[in-house]
Design a protein around this motif. Structure first.
Motif, mmCIF file in Angstrom:
data_model
loop_
_atom_site.group_PDB
_atom_site.id
_atom_site.type_symbol
_atom_site.label_atom_id
_atom_site.label_comp_id
_atom_site.label_asym_id
_atom_site.label_seq_id
_atom_site.Cartn_x
_atom_site.Cartn_y
_atom_site.Cartn_z
ATOM 1 N N VAL A 29 68.832 -104.872 18.267
ATOM 2 C CA VAL A 29 69.480 -105.716 19.147
ATOM 3 C C VAL A 29 70.611 -106.521 18.115
ATOM 4 O O VAL A 29 71.605 -106.570 18.398
ATOM 5 C CB VAL A 29 68.658 -106.863 19.640
ATOM 6 C CG1 VAL A 29 69.227 -107.883 20.038
ATOM 7 C CG2 VAL A 29 67.841 -106.051 20.628
ATOM 8 N N GLU A 30 70.097 -106.780 16.723
ATOM 9 C CA GLU A 30 71.087 -107.336 15.893
ATOM 10 C C GLU A 30 72.463 -106.488 15.766
ATOM 11 O O GLU A 30 73.357 -106.877 15.450
ATOM 12 C CB GLU A 30 70.444 -107.616 14.563
ATOM 13 C CG GLU A 30 69.639 -108.927 14.616
ATOM 14 C CD GLU A 30 68.929 -109.566 13.200
ATOM 15 O OE1 GLU A 30 69.271 -108.951 12.157
ATOM 16 O OE2 GLU A 30 68.478 -110.566 13.141
ATOM 17 N N VAL A 31 71.993 -105.198 15.259
ATOM 18 C CA VAL A 31 73.004 -104.296 15.040
ATOM 19 C C VAL A 31 73.962 -104.218 16.156
ATOM 20 O O VAL A 31 75.328 -103.956 15.954
ATOM 21 C CB VAL A 31 72.524 -103.046 14.306
ATOM 22 C CG1 VAL A 31 73.448 -102.092 14.231
ATOM 23 C CG2 VAL A 31 71.711 -103.415 13.140
ATOM 24 N N ARG A 36 74.433 -114.164 18.948
ATOM 25 C CA ARG A 36 74.632 -115.305 18.659
ATOM 26 C C ARG A 36 73.452 -116.130 19.166
ATOM 27 O O ARG A 36 72.955 -115.939 20.190
ATOM 28 C CB ARG A 36 76.160 -115.931 18.892
ATOM 29 C CG ARG A 36 77.088 -115.169 18.224
ATOM 30 C CD ARG A 36 77.212 -115.379 16.708
ATOM 31 N NE ARG A 36 78.356 -114.519 15.914
ATOM 32 C CZ ARG A 36 78.344 -113.337 15.664
ATOM 33 N NH1 ARG A 36 77.140 -112.799 15.733
ATOM 34 N NH2 ARG A 36 79.462 -112.770 15.124
ATOM 35 N N GLY A 37 73.174 -117.348 18.384
ATOM 36 C CA GLY A 37 72.695 -118.541 19.078
ATOM 37 C C GLY A 37 71.142 -118.102 19.281
ATOM 38 O O GLY A 37 70.575 -117.622 18.478
ATOM 39 N N GLY A 38 70.665 -118.463 20.625
ATOM 40 C CA GLY A 38 69.282 -118.293 20.669
ATOM 41 C C GLY A 38 68.459 -116.655 20.251
ATOM 42 O O GLY A 38 67.556 -116.756 19.883
ATOM 43 N N LEU A 39 69.400 -115.907 20.879
ATOM 44 C CA LEU A 39 68.947 -114.571 20.838
ATOM 45 C C LEU A 39 68.972 -114.083 19.443
ATOM 46 O O LEU A 39 67.910 -113.553 18.981
ATOM 47 C CB LEU A 39 70.040 -113.632 21.376
ATOM 48 C CG LEU A 39 69.491 -112.107 21.626
ATOM 49 C CD1 LEU A 39 68.276 -111.883 22.038
ATOM 50 C CD2 LEU A 39 70.527 -111.315 22.435
ATOM 51 N N GLU A 44 65.678 -112.853 14.522
ATOM 52 C CA GLU A 44 65.140 -113.208 13.081
ATOM 53 C C GLU A 44 63.708 -113.740 12.786
ATOM 54 O O GLU A 44 62.983 -113.443 12.192
ATOM 55 C CB GLU A 44 65.843 -114.294 12.366
ATOM 56 C CG GLU A 44 67.532 -113.794 12.174
ATOM 57 C CD GLU A 44 67.457 -112.841 10.949
ATOM 58 O OE1 GLU A 44 66.555 -112.858 10.191
ATOM 59 O OE2 GLU A 44 68.228 -111.870 11.203
ATOM 60 N N LEU A 45 63.270 -114.225 14.246
ATOM 61 C CA LEU A 45 61.825 -115.007 13.996
ATOM 62 C C LEU A 45 60.953 -113.590 14.193
ATOM 63 O O LEU A 45 59.769 -113.535 13.326
ATOM 64 C CB LEU A 45 61.455 -115.568 15.349
ATOM 65 C CG LEU A 45 59.888 -116.161 15.490
ATOM 66 C CD1 LEU A 45 59.842 -117.100 14.122
ATOM 67 C CD2 LEU A 45 60.033 -116.857 16.682
ATOM 68 N N VAL A 46 61.154 -112.667 14.944
ATOM 69 C CA VAL A 46 60.328 -111.426 15.176
ATOM 70 C C VAL A 46 60.370 -110.470 13.770
ATOM 71 O O VAL A 46 59.434 -110.094 13.188
ATOM 72 C CB VAL A 46 61.062 -110.438 16.271
ATOM 73 C CG1 VAL A 46 60.250 -109.183 16.235
ATOM 74 C CG2 VAL A 46 60.727 -111.202 17.487
ATOM 75 N N ILE A 47 61.518 -110.544 13.244
ATOM 76 C CA ILE A 47 61.653 -109.716 11.875
ATOM 77 C C ILE A 47 60.927 -110.476 10.758
ATOM 78 O O ILE A 47 60.282 -109.602 10.135
ATOM 79 C CB ILE A 47 63.220 -109.703 11.540
ATOM 80 C CG1 ILE A 47 63.899 -108.548 12.291
ATOM 81 C CG2 ILE A 47 63.385 -109.052 9.910
ATOM 82 C CD1 ILE A 47 65.339 -108.509 12.365
#
Length: 241
Positions: A29-31, A36-39, A44-47
């Protein structure tokens, strides 16, 4: 409860595989979405949570090892997976846990399940390598891999050892990823070749067993006929006497 490496590995194998899968989803999803923002915070929290899980697993396995020095040397890739968390392409080393889970489930399986394991591993390798390559190449000066579609095509032709050369990495990170994909492709081709060879040997051995069974049956029938003929000859000889 006395914990051993085998018991700990058995209890944590699939939870870590699930964590690695969650990490892959968050990284993808990041790539691909560039959130931006909450997503972005969720990703980052999952990672980071999966990173902590891998650290705990590594430390426990090291403490439970009977020969810690030898285990440490043999698991340098696991160390790299937890020691290099902030280098984006190297984050994908955490997927070692997922591949290990697949390998453990397929390694002791019958040939049909090994084939499924090879297919799943190949698809996963193509997707992961394409994701990593797109991440490092899309903003590189002079890059030819500028879309995820380009990265997928590059991964396919590289892992199959075709290598058209129409798309090539230009960054140092991209070339390291390419080297890993090429080595993985050769290893997968070796597994496929070994599986086919094993199937051929099985078929030949089965036919030989069938032929030997038929031969033994014919010998028994021939022996029975000989005994019957001998008995008949003995009866005739007695009547003539």
């Amino acid at each position: 409860m006395n914990w051993t490496q085998e018991r700990w590995s058995g209890r944590t194998q699939w939870p870590l595989a699930v964590a690695a899968t969650a990490f892959l989803a968050a990284y993808a999803v990041e790539v691909l979405a560039d959130p931006r923002g909450g997503l972005l915070l969720v990703c980052e929290l999952v990672i980071n949570i999966t990173w902590v899980m891998f650290i705990v697993d590594y430390v426990v396995m090291l403490m439970l090892a009977e020969q810690r020095g030898r285990w440490f040397v043999r698991h340098l890739l696991d160390l790299a997976a937890i020691a290099l968390p902030f280098l984006r392409p190297l984050r994908l080393l955490r997927l070692v846990q997922l591949f290990q889970a697949l390998h453990r489930s397929g390694g002791a399986a019958v040939r049909g399940r090994v084939s499924v394991y090879v297919v799943v591993t190949t698809v996963l390798l193509v997707f992961v390598s394409a994701l990593a390559m797109y991440d490092v190449e899309r903003h590189a000066p002079g890059a030819t891999i500028v879309s995820f579609g380009d990265a997928l095509w590059w991964a396919l032709v590289t892992i199959t050892t075709v290598g058209y050369g129409d798309l090539t990495p230009v960054s140092v990170e991209g070339r390291f990823i390419a080297a890993g994909v090429m080595i993985s492709g050769i290893a997968l081709l070796g597994v496929v070749t070994a599986t086919i060879a094993s199937w051929i040997i099985d078929q030949v051995g089965r036919r030989e067993d069938d032929a030997q069974t038929a031969t033994r049956r014919e010998l028994r029938e021939l022996t029975a006929e000989i005994h019957a003929l001998r008995d008949e000859l003995e009866r005739r000889s007695v009547r003539e006497d």
